[in-house]
Design an enzyme around this catalytic site. Structure first.
Site, PDB file in Angstrom:
ATOM      1  N   GLU A  11      29.627  72.939  18.754  1.00  0.00           N
ATOM      2  CA  GLU A  11      30.490  71.974  18.916  1.00  0.00           C
ATOM      3  C   GLU A  11      30.859  72.210  20.467  1.00  0.00           C
ATOM      4  O   GLU A  11      30.445  73.488  21.338  1.00  0.00           O
ATOM      5  CB  GLU A  11      31.723  72.586  18.297  1.00  0.00           C
ATOM      6  CG  GLU A  11      33.230  71.765  18.590  1.00  0.00           C
ATOM      7  CD  GLU A  11      34.389  72.259  17.714  1.00  0.00           C
ATOM      8  OE1 GLU A  11      34.104  73.522  17.241  1.00  0.00           O
ATOM      9  OE2 GLU A  11      35.335  71.401  17.935  1.00  0.00           O
ATOM     10  N   LYS A  60      35.261  64.417  14.747  1.00  0.00           N
ATOM     11  CA  LYS A  60      35.893  65.395  13.957  1.00  0.00           C
ATOM     12  C   LYS A  60      37.284  65.084  13.478  1.00  0.00           C
ATOM     13  O   LYS A  60      38.301  64.552  14.193  1.00  0.00           O
ATOM     14  CB  LYS A  60      36.422  66.583  14.918  1.00  0.00           C
ATOM     15  CG  LYS A  60      36.834  67.816  14.160  1.00  0.00           C
ATOM     16  CD  LYS A  60      36.696  68.935  15.186  1.00  0.00           C
ATOM     17  CE  LYS A  60      37.014  70.121  14.556  1.00  0.00           C
ATOM     18  NZ  LYS A  60      37.155  71.415  15.676  1.00  0.00           N
ATOM     19  N   CYS A 113      33.244  72.088  13.086  1.00  0.00           N
ATOM     20  CA  CYS A 113      33.817  73.375  12.881  1.00  0.00           C
ATOM     21  C   CYS A 113      34.933  73.382  11.854  1.00  0.00           C
ATOM     22  O   CYS A 113      34.871  73.499  10.542  1.00  0.00           O
ATOM     23  CB  CYS A 113      34.442  73.535  14.212  1.00  0.00           C
ATOM     24  SG  CYS A 113      34.816  75.325  14.455  1.00  0.00           S
TER      25      CYS A 113
HETATM   26  C1  ACM Z   1      37.548  74.632  15.745  1.00  0.00           C
HETATM   27  O1  ACM Z   1      37.610  73.736  14.866  1.00  0.00           O
HETATM   28  N1  ACM Z   1      36.711  74.680  16.763  1.00  0.00           N
HETATM   29  C2  ACM Z   1      37.905  76.184  15.232  1.00  0.00           C
END
Ligand code: ACM
Length: 267
Positions: A40, A115, A148
């Protein structure tokens, strides 16, 4: 062809050093892979102080967008190597900045995932993803992208699996310790492969110190950890996989999706 070589690249970006981070990360991409996943926000670093900082480095990375240095470098690499790349970056679209991952095929075509589940201060920096969980085809496989913290929401992996994903590509900047184990369950309950590419090192730009846990890994549909890196080293974890190992029949009488009972669930 159902056999693929896939990899997770683990890096230690220096916040703000986009050029240096790109060079180091792309140098770690192993040769002769069909699919390689990077962390990420791998080229910018993670801990933006405010939305303006993220906006300043965000790129119009969605298909048809103007791109930028990160999109350009990520497009050049697959063209040269024949590998499909998946990597996280700050994405600009109209007035919004998303924490996104981009998939780039060797022919230069690309896909974007934004995301959905933002972690902690990300809620002050990024717009939450607005496109849900879609599956795309690349390198002969059906690919689902998540980022993530999406790991903590079983709906993410499940949505992708129900949409036909065979491999979950999971760029990460993990802080909480539980994800490597949780992804084993995500794979078992959805019968998918998962490639989690995490970073190492720490950042402390806001007074809050963040330690990233490394442990990038590739997990099989039965939950076997095919390869896993440590907490300290940059590098690449590679696995040879066969999509034919995705078996949705659990016993002769149980199918991982056919046995679901949505009429009994309150969601
Ligand atoms: C995250 O979602 N970067 C912990």
């Amino acid at each position: 062809m159902s056999s693929l070589t896939i990899a997770a690249v683990q890096t230690q970006p220096v916040f703000g050093d986009i050029r240096g981070n790109l060079v180091r990360a792309l140098d770690l991409v192993p040769a002769d892979c069909d699919l390689v996943v990077l962390p990420e926000l791998f080229a910018t670093g993670y801990q933006f102080r405010d939305p303006a900082e993220a906006a300043a480095v965000a790129e119009e990375a969605a298909p048809g967008g103007a791109g930028g240095p990160i999109t350009t470098a990520l497009t050049a690499k697959p063209a040269a190597t024949g590998s499909t790349l998946v990597a996280g970056l700050a994405e600009k679209s109209a007035d919004h900045v998303y924490n996104s991952s981009i998939l780039v095929r060797p022919d230069g075509s690309r896909e974007i995932y934004r995301k959905v589940h933002l972690f902690d201060r990300e809620k002050e920096i990024f717009q939450p993803g607005d496109r849900g969980f879609g599956v795309v085809t690349a390198c002969g496989a059906r690919i689902g992208m998540m980022i993530c913290f999406d790991w903590l929401f079983p709906e993410a992996g499940r949505s992708l699996a129900l949409a036909g994903a065979q491999i979950l590509c999971h760029p990460s900047n993990l802080i909480l310790p539980w994800c490597p184990a949780a992804m084993v369950t995500r794979c078992q309950e959805n019968r998918v492969f998962a490639v989690t590419a995490n970073r190492i090192g720490s950042e402390c730009r806001t007074g809050q110190s963040l330690e990233f846990i490394g442990m990038s890994q590739i997990v099989s549909p039965l939950g076997d950890v095919l390869t896993r890196l440590d907490r300290e080293s940059e590098g690449a974890a590679t696995a040879a996989i066969d999509l034919a190992d995705i078996v949705q029949q659990v016993t002769p009488r149980n199918h991982i999706f056919g046995d679901r009972r949505p009429d009994q669930y309150r969601l």
